[in-house]
Design an enzyme around this catalytic site. Structure first.
Site, short mmCIF file in Angstrom:
data_model
loop_
_atom_site.label_atom_id
_atom_site.label_comp_id
_atom_site.label_asym_id
_atom_site.label_seq_id
_atom_site.Cartn_x
_atom_site.Cartn_y
_atom_site.Cartn_z
N PRO A 297 0.82 -1.22 0.00
CG PRO A 297 -0.71 -1.51 1.75
CD PRO A 297 0.55 -2.08 1.16
CD GLU B 224 -1.00 -5.94 10.36
OE1 GLU B 224 -0.91 -4.79 9.92
OE2 GLU B 224 -2.08 -6.55 10.47
NE ARG C 239 -7.31 -4.12 -21.35
CZ ARG C 239 -8.39 -4.42 -22.06
NH1 ARG C 239 -8.99 -5.57 -21.92
NH2 ARG C 239 -8.90 -3.55 -22.89
CG ASP D 151 -9.10 -0.18 -23.25
OD1 ASP D 151 -10.25 -0.27 -23.69
OD2 ASP D 151 -8.38 -1.17 -23.00
#
Ligand code: SAM
Length: 226
Positions: free
Chosen positions: A89, A116, A153, A168
């Site tokens: 994160p 964690e 992709r 896209d």
């Protein structure tokens, strides 16, 4: 062939998403090869322990450096040019531009955390730290799968029409895709915009560009308000 290696405690997590749709076809066509490496195989104690409690106290467990670094070394031994990405994160926010950048690497290694997170010293052994967004997942596996799907992709020859990826959302920075409609012409009183039925290609193209710009501005002002 683009080679992805995934360092994980849960290799089985990837079985289903890699066995359907675009990733499945890309693997079958030999455009991409995906291998998982079980981090626990590099544990050295008799209980195959890969986690331990944090110095200084606090809740939860952390991934120990020994097994993780040994797994990274294994990935680099298999593929010396691999680009090692830690999913965390606290990393740089993932984006379409980053996905495109990864397609230009000879291969990537995705390091998935659990518990964690990682002992901080592991960061010295990776090339880059990537976050999927400002939220916390239970493990790096869903983040790695999203990242890998976005990269696959974009690899040459993966999509039936190479135009698809170029059109896209985010293929141009900050620009979203335009609204799309298919049959029926009317659904529960909601009609397809008339211009799309006009057969006038110049007008359709202008309408699409205008709609994409409108959506993109709306999205951008919403994020400015946050
Ligand atoms: C429960 S999380 C650890 C969260 C960590 N204690 C924190 O607050 O930053 C366990 C693992 O999930 C993965 N993870 C969780 N959220 C993520 C995100 N937004 N992006 C990328 N990986 C994530 C990472 O590999 C992380 O080591």
């Amino acid at each position: 062939m683009f080679h992805a290696q995934i360092l994980t405690l849960f290799p089985e997590f990837f079985d289903s998403p890699l066995s359907c749709s675009i990733p499945k076809r890309a693997i079958a066509a030999g455009i991409v090869k995906v291998d998982t490496i079980q981090i626990r195989d590099f544990a050295t104690d008799k209980h195959n322990k890969v986690d331990d409690s944090p110095y200084g106290g606090g809740p939860g467990m952390l991934m120990k450096p020994g097994p993780v670094v040994a797994a990274i070394r294994k990935a680099r031994q298999i593929d010396p040019a691999t680009h090692v990405v830690m999913l965390t994160p606290s990393g740089t926010r993932f984006s379409q531009a980053k996905a495109l950048e990864f397609t230009e690497k000879p291969g990537i290694t995705l390091l998935c955390g659990r518990y964690e997170g990682f002992d901080e010293r592991i960061c010295d052994y990776v090339d880059e730290e990537i976050s999927l967004g400002d939220y916390v997942l239970s493990g790096g596996e869903p983040a790695a799968m999203c990242l890998l799907d976005a990269v696959i992709r974009l690899l040459p020859e993966v999509l039936g029409s190479p135009e698809s990826a170029a059109l896209d959302s985010f293929s141009e920075e900050g620009i979203l895709d335009w609204p799309h409609y298919t049959r029926p012409e009317e659904f529960e009183g909601k009609r397809v915009p008339g211009v799309l039925l006009s057969g006038n290609h110049a007008k359709i193209e202008k309408w699409r560009d205008d709609q994409a710009a409108l959506r993109s501005r709306k999205r951008s002002s919403e994020s400015d308000d946050e």
